[in-house]
Design a protein around this motif. Structure first.
Motif, mmCIF file in Angstrom:
data_model
loop_
_atom_site.group_PDB
_atom_site.id
_atom_site.type_symbol
_atom_site.label_atom_id
_atom_site.label_comp_id
_atom_site.label_asym_id
_atom_site.label_seq_id
_atom_site.Cartn_x
_atom_site.Cartn_y
_atom_site.Cartn_z
ATOM 1 N N ARG A 116 -15.312 -15.822 -6.737
ATOM 2 C CA ARG A 116 -16.592 -15.652 -7.454
ATOM 3 C C ARG A 116 -16.485 -16.194 -8.877
ATOM 4 N N TYR A 117 -15.341 -15.897 -9.565
ATOM 5 C CA TYR A 117 -15.136 -16.437 -10.923
ATOM 6 C C TYR A 117 -15.171 -17.958 -10.906
ATOM 7 N N LEU A 118 -14.501 -18.523 -9.897
ATOM 8 C CA LEU A 118 -14.404 -19.987 -9.836
ATOM 9 C C LEU A 118 -15.744 -20.618 -9.486
ATOM 10 N N ASP A 119 -16.510 -19.925 -8.641
ATOM 11 C CA ASP A 119 -17.869 -20.406 -8.333
ATOM 12 C C ASP A 119 -18.642 -20.612 -9.621
ATOM 13 N N GLU A 120 -18.568 -19.599 -10.485
ATOM 14 C CA GLU A 120 -19.299 -19.663 -11.747
ATOM 15 C C GLU A 120 -18.742 -20.790 -12.610
ATOM 16 N N LEU A 121 -17.430 -20.914 -12.638
ATOM 17 C CA LEU A 121 -16.796 -21.955 -13.446
ATOM 18 C C LEU A 121 -17.251 -23.340 -13.007
ATOM 19 N N ILE A 122 -17.218 -23.566 -11.691
ATOM 20 C CA ILE A 122 -17.605 -24.873 -11.151
ATOM 21 C C ILE A 122 -19.094 -25.115 -11.369
ATOM 22 N N LEU A 123 -19.876 -24.034 -11.238
ATOM 23 C CA LEU A 123 -21.325 -24.165 -11.436
ATOM 24 C C LEU A 123 -21.632 -24.649 -12.850
ATOM 25 N N TYR A 124 -21.032 -23.963 -13.832
ATOM 26 C CA TYR A 124 -21.294 -24.349 -15.218
ATOM 27 C C TYR A 124 -20.779 -25.751 -15.507
ATOM 28 N N ASN A 151 -20.724 -28.196 -13.339
ATOM 29 C CA ASN A 151 -21.696 -29.122 -12.756
ATOM 30 C C ASN A 151 -22.975 -29.188 -13.569
ATOM 31 N N MET A 152 -23.336 -28.068 -14.178
ATOM 32 C CA MET A 152 -24.594 -28.026 -14.926
ATOM 33 C C MET A 152 -24.566 -28.944 -16.143
ATOM 34 N N TRP A 153 -23.419 -29.259 -16.655
ATOM 35 C CA TRP A 153 -23.322 -30.217 -17.760
ATOM 36 C C TRP A 153 -23.862 -31.574 -17.329
ATOM 37 N N ASP A 154 -23.671 -31.826 -16.017
ATOM 38 C CA ASP A 154 -24.184 -33.072 -15.438
ATOM 39 C C ASP A 154 -23.775 -34.285 -16.286
ATOM 40 N N ASP A 155 -22.525 -34.323 -16.672
ATOM 41 C CA ASP A 155 -22.096 -35.401 -17.573
ATOM 42 C C ASP A 155 -21.140 -36.372 -16.894
ATOM 43 N N GLY A 156 -21.114 -36.332 -15.571
ATOM 44 C CA GLY A 156 -20.241 -37.253 -14.849
ATOM 45 C C GLY A 156 -18.784 -36.852 -14.873
ATOM 46 N N ASN A 157 -18.473 -35.784 -15.594
ATOM 47 C CA ASN A 157 -17.093 -35.325 -15.674
ATOM 48 C C ASN A 157 -16.962 -34.015 -14.906
ATOM 49 N N SER A 158 -15.838 -33.827 -14.281
ATOM 50 C CA SER A 158 -15.658 -32.547 -13.576
ATOM 51 C C SER A 158 -14.269 -32.009 -13.851
ATOM 52 N N LEU A 159 -14.148 -30.694 -13.755
ATOM 53 C CA LEU A 159 -12.864 -30.047 -14.024
ATOM 54 C C LEU A 159 -11.818 -30.518 -13.026
ATOM 55 N N GLY A 160 -10.673 -30.969 -13.541
ATOM 56 C CA GLY A 160 -9.590 -31.398 -12.665
ATOM 57 C C GLY A 160 -8.742 -30.217 -12.241
ATOM 58 N N PRO A 161 -7.780 -30.437 -11.337
ATOM 59 C CA PRO A 161 -6.959 -29.322 -10.857
ATOM 60 C C PRO A 161 -6.131 -28.683 -11.974
ATOM 61 N N LYS A 162 -5.706 -29.519 -12.946
ATOM 62 C CA LYS A 162 -4.925 -28.953 -14.064
ATOM 63 C C LYS A 162 -5.742 -27.920 -14.828
ATOM 64 N N GLU A 163 -7.023 -28.280 -15.059
ATOM 65 C CA GLU A 163 -7.892 -27.384 -15.835
ATOM 66 C C GLU A 163 -8.157 -26.091 -15.081
ATOM 67 N N VAL A 164 -8.445 -26.222 -13.776
ATOM 68 C CA VAL A 164 -8.724 -25.030 -12.978
ATOM 69 C C VAL A 164 -7.468 -24.148 -12.917
ATOM 70 N N HIS A 165 -6.307 -24.788 -12.787
ATOM 71 C CA HIS A 165 -5.044 -24.048 -12.758
ATOM 72 C C HIS A 165 -4.850 -23.277 -14.051
ATOM 73 N N ASN A 166 -5.143 -23.936 -15.162
ATOM 74 C CA ASN A 166 -5.010 -23.275 -16.451
ATOM 75 C C ASN A 166 -5.965 -22.084 -16.555
ATOM 76 N N TYR A 167 -7.189 -22.270 -16.084
ATOM 77 C CA TYR A 167 -8.173 -21.190 -16.109
ATOM 78 C C TYR A 167 -7.672 -19.991 -15.301
ATOM 79 N N LEU A 168 -7.178 -20.278 -14.093
ATOM 80 C CA LEU A 168 -6.669 -19.204 -13.240
ATOM 81 C C LEU A 168 -5.502 -18.484 -13.906
ATOM 82 N N THR A 169 -4.621 -19.278 -14.543
ATOM 83 C CA THR A 169 -3.481 -18.664 -15.229
ATOM 84 C C THR A 169 -3.950 -17.682 -16.291
#
Lengths: 240, 223
Positions: A49-57, A59-77
């Motif tokens: 659920r936390y990650l759903d929100e993270l990915i949603l936000y 995507n909402m930037w809609d700037d052609g950039n998306s969180l890479g695995p390193k960033e998501v890993h850091n968030y989870l940590t």
């Protein structure tokens, strides 16, 4: 437990014995990456659920950039570490895999926030049984098929030796394009080794009774040279 | 029925050893790259060394999650310092900051055993050694972590620091040249690896001097 390949990452997860449901999915796609967890399933669902929100936000930037695995890993940590700081941990060991800009990534986070990135990771018993095999046989140019075979080899060992494992597993293949998680399937196993037949016959403290005529008699107790020994023919083993 | 004790600990020891040696115009900071838990190795390639500022490099062993959090806190504080003062933090300043940061969590400590190395304002090598709650001292050389009991006596034998009680105060820098100091560090780790199960795999050496900062690696035993 998972391995990473030259341009993709694949994972396997053994399904834990389902107490309440038919089967329990311990691996989920998260954006373009894949997250697997061992431990408390309810905590895993909360993390999703936390990650759903993270990915949603993201995507909402809609700037052609998306969180890479390193960033998501850091968030989870950070999430895991902060919960540990409050003495209320999310009781999971997480494995995150992904590919971004051609770079593959495989990371792990434990419930107290210990984290690292490597070419192969595992949780629980996988650390003891599978990592040694992976250290020996993983190499940089592993093809997808070979990677699957390697993981299946590790999973088979775990199936034989971890009593809480069941023969139902899934593979996730993660590439730059996204994630595909296979349908659950079973591994071929071989249980007809002689040592597996009647394993407790004549064991210390066991009671095997034979009836001869009118009296009951115990079989002779086993002595060192007595027990039948079989040469295990490893040529017959399933390395499929 | 006895009182139930907590089965869950917020801490873990991920092992590893760190060493730092200060020279007249250089500083050598080194740490192995093994990360373990219990009797398992988690990874053979994890760096324990963090460059905090141009002239400050910290090596920390202990509980990896706490070490990482500590590195992030110090990096963030350094960034703020740069915004406020328009310059990099000096090594002695960073040393004080690290001590304060550690003591801030005196009653739920960062399980991190640190050595901070760098060049002071005069360009001389400096090494600061810490315990988990921030008690620190400037020394000529130090080691921390799982192998420190094996390394420290050896360094004492080779480099014996002058006593801080001497008058006039003697400089706490080693008379060794830079290549000699690097060789000494390699020797320390090769020995510690033999007897400490948590030390091994690879050695990462960072050298700070007037020319800048550079890294070197050496293979260690993997068993």
């Amino acid at each position: 437990m998972s391995v990473s390949l030259s341009d993709a990452s694949i994972y396997r997860f053994l399904w834990v014995y389902p107490a309440l449901q038919e089967s329990v999915e311990r691996m989920k796609p998260v954006g373009k990456h894949s997250l697997g967890a061992s431990g408390e399933i309810s905590d895993f669902q909360e993390i999703l659920r936390y990650l759903d929100e993270l990915i949603l936000y993201d995507n909402m930037w809609d700037d052609g950039n998306s969180l890479g695995p390193k960033e998501v890993h850091n968030y989870l940590t950070r999430v895991m570490y902060n919960r540990r700081n409050k003495f209320n941990p999310l009781w999971n060991s997480l494995v995150l895999g992904g590919v971004k800009n051609g770079q593959k990534y495989l990371g792990m986070v434990s419930m107290i926030g210990v984290h690292f990135e490597d070419n192969h990771v595992a949780t629980g018993f996988g650390n003891h049984l599978a990592r040694p095999i992976l250290r020996d046989e993983w190499h940089e140019n592993l093809s997808f098929e070979d990677g699957v075979k390697l993981l299946e080899k590790c999973m088979r060992v775990l199936l034989y030796r971890d009593r809480s494992a069941v023969n139902k597993l899934q593979i996730a293949k993660i590439t730059e394009e996204g994630v595909t998680i296979s349908q659950p399937y079973a591994l071929k196993t071989f249980w007809n080794f002689a040592a597996f037949q009647n394993p407790t016959v004549g064991a210390e403290g066991s009671w095997k009774v034979t009836i001869t005529g009118d009296s009951l008699s115990l079989p002779p107790s086993p002595t060192m040279g007595d027990s039948s020994s079989t040469v295990i023919d490893y040529g017959n083993r399933l390395d499929i | 029925m006895t009182k139930q004790q907590a089965n869950w600990s917020p801490y873990d020891n991920n092992g590893g050893t760190c060493v730092a040696i200060a020279g007249a115009n250089y500083c050598v900071i080194a740490a192995d790259t093994r990360m373990s838990t219990g009797y398992s190795i988690l990874t053979r390639d994890y760096s324990k060394i963090c460059k905090l500022a141009d002239k400050s490099v910290m090596a920390s062993s202990g509980f990896q999650a706490d070490v990482r959090a500590l590195q992030k806190v110090l990096a963030a504080r350094h960034l703020i310092y740069q915004h406020q003062h328009n310059k990099q933090m000096s090594c002695p300043a960073m040393a004080q900051l690290l001590s304060n940061t550690l003591y801030y969590k005196r009653f739920f400590p960062y399980y991190a055993f640190n050595v901070l190395g760098g060049l002071d304002n005069e360009g001389k090598g400096c090494v600061f050694t810490y315990d988990a709650v921030g008690s620190y001292e400037r020394v000529g050389y130090s080691s921390q972590g799982s192998g420190f009991t094996l390394i420290m006596p050896f360094l004492d034998n080779q480099l014996k620091s002058p006593s801080p009680l001497l008058l006039p105060a003697k400089d706490a820098v080693t008379p060794l040249s830079e290549p000699e100091a690097i060789d000494l560090v390699k020797t320390c780790f090769a020995s510690a690896t033999e007897r400490d199960i948590y030390t091994g795999d690879k050695l990462e050496i960072v050298v700070l001097n007037a020319d800048g900062i550079r890294s070197e690696y050496m293979e260690l035993r993997k068993d």
